[in-house]
Design a protein around this motif. Structure first.
Motif, short mmCIF file in Angstrom:
data_model
loop_
_atom_site.label_atom_id
_atom_site.label_comp_id
_atom_site.label_asym_id
_atom_site.label_seq_id
_atom_site.Cartn_x
_atom_site.Cartn_y
_atom_site.Cartn_z
N VAL A 1 17.69 9.14 -4.98
CA VAL A 1 16.75 8.03 -4.78
C VAL A 1 15.34 8.39 -5.23
O VAL A 1 15.00 9.56 -5.43
CB VAL A 1 16.70 7.61 -3.30
N ALA A 2 14.54 7.35 -5.37
CA ALA A 2 13.09 7.49 -5.40
C ALA A 2 12.58 7.07 -4.03
O ALA A 2 13.16 6.18 -3.40
CB ALA A 2 12.48 6.61 -6.48
N THR A 3 11.52 7.71 -3.55
CA THR A 3 11.03 7.43 -2.19
C THR A 3 9.57 7.02 -2.24
O THR A 3 8.73 7.70 -2.84
CB THR A 3 11.18 8.66 -1.28
N LEU A 4 9.28 5.90 -1.58
CA LEU A 4 7.91 5.40 -1.46
C LEU A 4 7.41 5.66 -0.05
O LEU A 4 8.11 5.37 0.92
CB LEU A 4 7.87 3.90 -1.73
N PHE A 5 6.20 6.18 0.05
CA PHE A 5 5.59 6.44 1.36
C PHE A 5 4.49 5.42 1.60
O PHE A 5 3.45 5.43 0.93
CB PHE A 5 5.03 7.86 1.41
N ALA A 6 4.73 4.52 2.54
CA ALA A 6 3.80 3.44 2.81
C ALA A 6 2.59 3.95 3.60
O ALA A 6 2.72 4.80 4.49
CB ALA A 6 4.50 2.34 3.60
N GLN A 7 1.43 3.40 3.28
CA GLN A 7 0.20 3.74 3.99
C GLN A 7 0.14 2.98 5.30
O GLN A 7 0.44 1.79 5.37
CB GLN A 7 -1.02 3.39 3.13
N GLY A 8 -0.27 3.66 6.36
CA GLY A 8 -0.53 3.01 7.63
C GLY A 8 0.57 3.18 8.65
O GLY A 8 1.75 3.00 8.35
N CYS A 9 0.17 3.55 9.87
CA CYS A 9 1.10 3.67 10.99
C CYS A 9 0.32 3.44 12.28
O CYS A 9 -0.78 3.99 12.44
CB CYS A 9 1.77 5.04 11.02
N PRO A 10 0.86 2.66 13.22
CA PRO A 10 0.12 2.38 14.45
C PRO A 10 0.20 3.48 15.49
O PRO A 10 -0.50 3.44 16.50
CB PRO A 10 0.80 1.11 14.97
N GLN B 1 0.85 -1.20 0.00
CA GLN B 1 0.00 0.00 0.00
C GLN B 1 0.88 1.24 0.00
O GLN B 1 1.60 1.51 0.96
CB GLN B 1 -0.89 0.03 1.24
N ILE B 2 0.81 2.00 -1.08
CA ILE B 2 1.67 3.17 -1.25
C ILE B 2 0.81 4.43 -1.22
O ILE B 2 -0.07 4.62 -2.04
CB ILE B 2 2.45 3.11 -2.57
N ALA B 3 1.10 5.31 -0.25
CA ALA B 3 0.34 6.55 -0.11
C ALA B 3 0.92 7.68 -0.94
O ALA B 3 0.23 8.66 -1.23
CB ALA B 3 0.30 6.97 1.36
N GLY B 4 2.19 7.57 -1.31
CA GLY B 4 2.83 8.63 -2.08
C GLY B 4 4.12 8.13 -2.70
O GLY B 4 4.73 7.16 -2.21
N PHE B 5 4.55 8.79 -3.76
CA PHE B 5 5.74 8.37 -4.50
C PHE B 5 6.51 9.60 -4.95
O PHE B 5 6.02 10.38 -5.76
CB PHE B 5 5.31 7.52 -5.70
N GLU B 6 7.69 9.79 -4.37
CA GLU B 6 8.59 10.87 -4.78
C GLU B 6 9.58 10.27 -5.77
O GLU B 6 10.42 9.46 -5.40
CB GLU B 6 9.31 11.45 -3.57
#
Length: 242
Positions: free
Chosen positions: A37-46, A20-25
């Motif tokens: 780099v390319a950066t992926l921002f994963a969805q979800g945090c507890p 699950q990817i919330a954003g992509f730089e």
């Protein structure tokens, strides 16, 4: 059959698609020191950190907005131009599909960076086998995590993750965001001292930014800065990242 499926099996390929990817730089010079780099921002945090500037990424029930296939397509055209891919968040170690996704990235010849707050020590231990650089957030002394994250059990998990990272022995950066609404001079210096005593690198200090945070936090933060907590002499020999 794709190169990844041949290397790791078709199941790995399917699992990576579930990340699950919330954003992509697509291009970043700041997410992995010294690397493009390319950066992926994963969805979800507890956790619900006071200074979180990505609150839309907290809900684990929200579907990702970026398809994994789109990430792979971009990377296929950036071979030799990017040093690696950073998995950030949210909290990327929340997702079982993180490791298959890392495997795919590595199979394409890219380095793998990981940003984590250490919320899932067991998953972090497993993921480090596919990681070239780790940026680990240590937010407070164990007893201070309730004030920062809203979760009393968060502290032991984060510090256990630091122990795991030190056992791993790879390229590690420990980061500490200084939050004037929860941290004191003594609490910040205690974290630095304890990380060093464990054999870890001196934490890089980061400013708590108001941008994107809750209205409550913005009001509480006001005009306070990192230097509202630490003096100039405290900061001598330390690295501060805006």
């Amino acid at each position: 059959m794709s190169q990844v499926a041949m290397l790791f099996g078709s199941e790995t390929e399917v699992l990576a698609d579930e990340f699950q990817i919330a954003g992509f730089e697509r291009f970043s010079t700041v997410d992995w020191p010294g690397k493009l780099v390319a950066t992926l921002f994963a969805q979800g945090c507890p956790w619900r950190c006071t200074y979180c500037h990505n609150p839309d990424m907290q809900d684990s029930q929200v579907a990702g907005t970026v398809e994994w296939s789109a990430v792979l397509a971009h990377l296929a055209h950036r071979m030799g131009q990017l040093d690696g891919v950073v998995f950030s968040g949210g909290e990327p170690t929340r997702q079982a599909s993180l490791i298959p996704a890392m495997q795919q990235v590595r199979s394409l010849g890219f380095g793998v960076g990981l940003h984590s707050a250490g919320a899932y020590p067991a998953r972090l231990r497993e993921a480090l086998g596919f990681v070239d650089w780790l940026g680990l957030d240590i937010k407070a002394m164990p007893e201070g995590y309730q004030d920062v994250t809203g979760k009393s059990a968060a502290g032991p998990k984060a510090w256990q993750s630091l122990e795991i990272a030190l056992e791993w022995g790879g390229d590690l950066e420990v980061r500490l965001t200084v939050d004037p609404t929860t941290h004191t001079r003594e609490s910040v210096l205690s974290v630095i001292k304890r990380v060093r005593a464990m054999g870890g690198p001196t934490p890089v200090l980061q400013e708590a930014r108001a941008e994107g945070t809750s209205e409550e936090f913005q009001r509480a933060l006001g005009s306070q800065l990192l230097t509202s907590v630490l003096s100039g002499s405290d900061l001598e020999g330390l690295v501060v990242r805006a």
